[in-house]
Enzyme design. Structure first.
Site, PDB file in Angstrom:
ATOM      1  N   TYR A 285       0.833  -1.206   0.000  1.00 15.48           N
ATOM      2  CA  TYR A 285       0.000   0.000   0.000  1.00 15.48           C
ATOM      3  C   TYR A 285       0.868   1.258   0.000  1.00 15.48           C
ATOM      4  O   TYR A 285       0.605   2.217  -0.736  1.00 15.48           O
ATOM      5  CB  TYR A 285      -0.907  -0.041   1.227  1.00 15.48           C
ATOM      6  CG  TYR A 285      -1.795   1.156   1.424  1.00 15.48           C
ATOM      7  CD1 TYR A 285      -2.930   1.352   0.644  1.00 15.48           C
ATOM      8  CD2 TYR A 285      -1.520   2.086   2.434  1.00 15.48           C
ATOM      9  CE1 TYR A 285      -3.760   2.441   0.840  1.00 15.48           C
ATOM     10  CE2 TYR A 285      -2.344   3.170   2.639  1.00 15.48           C
ATOM     11  CZ  TYR A 285      -3.464   3.340   1.854  1.00 15.48           C
ATOM     12  OH  TYR A 285      -4.288   4.423   2.063  1.00 15.48           O
TER      13      TYR A 285
ATOM     14  N   LYS B  54       0.941   4.181  -2.860  1.00 14.26           N
ATOM     15  CA  LYS B  54       0.618   5.565  -2.538  1.00 14.26           C
ATOM     16  C   LYS B  54       1.797   6.499  -2.807  1.00 14.26           C
ATOM     17  O   LYS B  54       1.608   7.660  -3.181  1.00 14.26           O
ATOM     18  CB  LYS B  54       0.176   5.667  -1.076  1.00 14.26           C
ATOM     19  CG  LYS B  54      -1.201   5.055  -0.809  1.00 14.26           C
ATOM     20  CD  LYS B  54      -2.268   5.684  -1.679  1.00 14.26           C
ATOM     21  CE  LYS B  54      -3.670   5.282  -1.265  1.00 14.26           C
ATOM     22  NZ  LYS B  54      -4.715   5.870  -2.141  1.00 14.26           N
TER      23      LYS B  54
ATOM     24  N   THR C  78     -12.171   5.197   8.012  1.00 15.12           N
ATOM     25  CA  THR C  78     -12.775   4.515   6.871  1.00 15.12           C
ATOM     26  C   THR C  78     -12.625   3.011   7.082  1.00 15.12           C
ATOM     27  O   THR C  78     -12.016   2.562   8.062  1.00 15.12           O
ATOM     28  CB  THR C  78     -12.087   4.904   5.544  1.00 15.12           C
ATOM     29  OG1 THR C  78     -10.765   4.359   5.530  1.00 15.12           O
ATOM     30  CG2 THR C  78     -12.019   6.422   5.381  1.00 15.12           C
TER      31      THR C  78
END
Length: 301
Positions: free
Chosen positions: A171, A175, A205
């Protein structure tokens, strides 16, 4: 609905839940016509459902706004093109692209499978590239036809991509790639009236429920620092015509705090004027490191 985005046309990817949902609602609140994209997958990228996107569309329409649903896989090159075409055919053009879609598969590097690496890199990095590529082609053609639009791209990077995050190597790599892609796109697309910026949001989230659950918990009272809606006003302003002078920037948002990231920049240097010997590198490099600021700690370190 009237506001700073009145009459502008936007695509928001991953807009069925979380940050994307809040972005779509905020843009519509300010007068934008919104293509609400969502594949309806789980947090791990599994399964499909058109319900999240349609629910957001119903909410926007109930408040007097205009929106349509889109179920494209944003990392599918042809589907991304069709999504851009849907915005143009439905609303007569495209002004704003908010790239938000993504999921996580948290693993330590030594436990990450090839499939997990490929899936996360695909949805985040290619899932930014493909919509950007087709939107940029449209804006270039508009510019060449003397119809330059005040176009805006807002990408989504992360503190994990900027500072690193233990257990999120894939990840973080994706990013970080998005931040670099943002810089290049901003430099290339300015001539066509396009600004390209990225946000690094910190919010509650589905993707933050696991590793950062304690930090992300909603307070019993008072200002909810981690509510995803705190991020969306920054997105709305970056999407506006007023933001024409801001491009190639990464903005971190957490609660009521906004921070402009400095990113990579040339630091201390020494030119020896000839090839370095391996024996001399240690002393020379350590001298430069003493002059350089210490890197920020990796999240989770």
């Amino acid at each position: 609905m009237t506001g700073i985005l009145q009459g502008r046309v936007a695509i928001v990817t991953g807009a069925g839940r979380g940050l994307g949902r809040e972005h779509a609602l905020e843009l519509a609140r300010h007068g934008a016509k919104v293509v609400v994209n969502d594949l309806g997958t789980s947090n791990e990228g599994e399964g499909l459902s058109d319900q999240p996107a349609h629910e957001v569309v119903r909410t926007i329409r109930a408040a007097g706004g205009e929106a349509v649903a889109n179920g494209a896989d944003v990392a599918d090159f042809d589907a991304a093109r069709e999504m851009v075409e849907q915005a143009i055919e439905t609303f007569g053009g495209l002004d704003i692209l908010v790239n938000n879609a993504g999921f996580v598969r948290d693993r330590m590097l030594v436990n990450t499978s090839e499939e997990e690496w490929d899936a996360v890199i695909r949805v985040h990095l290619k899932g930014h590239f493909a919509p950007m590529r087709h939107a940029a082609a449209y804006w270039r053609s508009e510019s060449k036809a003397a119809r330059t639009r005040a176009a805006r791209i807002i990408n989504t990077t992360s503190g994990a991509g900027l500072q690193g995050s233990i257990g999120q190597g894939t990840y973080s790599a994706a990013k970080a790639g998005i931040a670099g892609l943002t810089l290049v796109a901003a430099a290339e697309m300015g001539r066509y009236g396009v600004t390209v910026n990225a946000i690094a949001p910190s919010a509650r989230t589905r993707m933050t429920e696991g590793p950062f659950a304690d930090k992300m918990a909603a307070p019993e009272s008072g200002f909810d620092v981690m509510h995803p809606g705190n991020v969306s006003p920054v997105v709305a302003w970056l999407a506006s015509e007023d933001a024409a002078d801001v491009t190639g920037r990464v903005v971190e948002i957490e609660g009521g705090r906004i921070c402009v990231e400095n990113g990579w920049a040339h630091g201390p240097a020494h030119d020896l004027g000839e090839r370095w010997s391996a024996e001399a590198v240690g002393e020379g490099l350590r001298a430069l490191l003493r002059q350089a600021p210490s890197p920020e700690p990796v999240y989770g370190a």
